[in-house]
Design an enzyme around this catalytic site. Structure first.
Site, PDB file in Angstrom:
ATOM      1  CE  LYS A 163      -4.233  -1.720   0.305  1.00 51.18           C
ATOM      2  NZ  LYS A 163      -5.300  -1.411  -0.672  1.00 51.18           N
ATOM      3  CG  ASP A 191      -3.881  -0.819  -4.038  1.00 52.43           C
ATOM      4  OD1 ASP A 191      -4.169   0.103  -4.830  1.00 52.43           O
ATOM      5  OD2 ASP A 191      -4.734  -1.382  -3.327  1.00 52.43           O
ATOM      6  CG  ASP A 243      -9.266  -1.503  -6.449  1.00 55.44           C
ATOM      7  OD1 ASP A 243     -10.485  -1.790  -6.485  1.00 55.44           O
ATOM      8  OD2 ASP A 243      -8.612  -1.540  -5.399  1.00 55.44           O
ATOM      9  CE  LYS A 267     -10.485  -3.932  -3.695  1.00 54.60           C
ATOM     10  NZ  LYS A 267      -9.947  -2.713  -3.057  1.00 54.60           N
TER      11      LYS A 267
END
Length: 370
Positions: A163, A191, A243, A267
């Site tokens: 992250k 990400d 994403d 997701k």
């Protein structure tokens, strides 16, 4: 079989340590759990982890929407009619995908139990036998992230998801430090969670990271900037994953038409549950775009639902559903064989929910009946 009762629980899941990403830091994870009961006595559990920055929903608003808008509309409906269930919810209210995901998941769990089959059998059957699990590194100093990465590799992890997204120059140092510490054979995925904002900053950062041999770069620009993804993809060689830029069918159509990404992160909380995720996977497969089922840091309930989608689809090449590994207390018992996940053949989601822990973690609850 009809839905006769829906109970809604607003809970907070305790984390072992704070979870830090580009736009937020969490000391615990707010979640909404639903318990759906049918007139045949079958019970299904679902979960919603809302995200103000991604789905436009909050923990509080999701609880209210489920209790007062969605659940009343589903009482009396057949939970096995997934297409109709979503039509009813979409007519009741626009958007709110994570709220709809909770009820969608509960339907799959209840129907699987009623039919005596795992939820993946309701999605086309099991394809994958197991998936490797990626450890997710929260944002910290380069030294701290490198040490945590080394510790996890020593435990057997072969892939890491970093992250980043607070400052591109510092992020470059973080990524370089982790790569140097773990060596060239460990897969590293980065990400950014929209944190590099635009394509210019992203391209500049990626030029400094060419030697790091990253598996992929995930959502460096703002969610709605699909043209920004197109530009980055044309100017860099690292595979690009969308994403936050992928919520549903409309965005998937645009990504496919513009060839804006090499991979997409599906997701359940962004698209509305297992049934819509299944549709997105089919769209991606037609365009030869690889898929991942990603995490909003759900409990065993939401994570198991994501795994059932992933295990049923050939186009799914990775999963990052590690929420249960981050909680000091969980409402379910999803089992990991770290660094792998292998689902069982129990009906529904295949997990048991501990109602004592559910009650302990509950801040507020409400019941909707006929």
């Amino acid at each position: 079989m009809r839905i006769s009762e829906i109970e809604v629980f607003a809970i907070r899941l305790p984390l072992y340590e704070p979870f830090v990403i580009s736009y937020a830091s969490y000391d615990d994870m707010p979640s909404i759990i639903v318990k759906l009961t049918t007139d045949t006595g079958h019970v299904g559990y679902g979960e919603s982890v809302a995200d103000d920055h991604v789905t436009g929903e909050s923990w509080e608003s999701t609880f209210a929407v489920i209790c007062h808008t969605l659940a009343p509309q589903l009482i009396g409906e057949n939970p096995s009619q997934f297409e109709k269930i979503h039509e009813v919810m979409d007519k009741a209210i626009y958007g709110v995908p994570s709220a709809k995901a909770a009820l969608d998941i509960a339907c799959f769990d209840a129907v699987g139990k009623a039919y005596g089959v795992p939820a993946y059998d309701l999605l086309g059957g099991r394809y994958h036998e197991k998936f490797p699990i990626t450890h997710v590194l929260s944002i910290a100093s380069p030294e701290h992230m490198a040490q945590e990465a080394a510790d996890r590799v020593a435990e057997g992890y072969e892939s890491l998801k970093m992250k980043v997204g607070t400052d591109s120059k510092e992020d470059v140092k973080r990524i370089q430090a982790v790569r140097e510490r773990v060596g060239k054979d460990i897969a590293i995925r980065v990400d950014v969670n929209q944190g590099w904002v635009n394509s210019a900053t992203t391209v500049q950062a990626m030029k400094q990271l060419e030697s790091c041999n990253l598996d992929w770069l995930e959502q460096p620009v703002k969610a709605d900037d699909i043209d920004g993804l197109v530009e980055i993809k044309s100017k860099t060689s690292t595979p690009l994953m969308a994403d936050e830029g992928l919520k549903g069918v409309r965005e998937m159509r645009e990504i496919i038409a513009k060839r804006a990404a090499d991979k997409v992160n599906i997701k359940l909380m962004k698209c509305g549950g297992m049934y819509p995720a299944n549709k997105l996977a089919h769209m991606a497969e037609m365009a030869s775009i690889e898929c991942q089922v990603g995490s909003m840091v759900e409990s065993s309930i939401g994570s198991a639902a994501g795994f059932h989608v992933a295990f049923s689809k050939k186009i799914m090449t990775s999963v990052e559903l590690t929420g249960p590994l981050k909680f000091s207390k969980d409402v379910g018992n999803l089992h990991y064989d770290v660094p792998f996940i292998q689902l069982n053949e129990k009906p529904g989601l295949g997990i048991d929910v501990d109602e004592k822990i559910l009650e302990e973690l509950t801040v507020r609850k409400e019941k909707v009946t006929e």
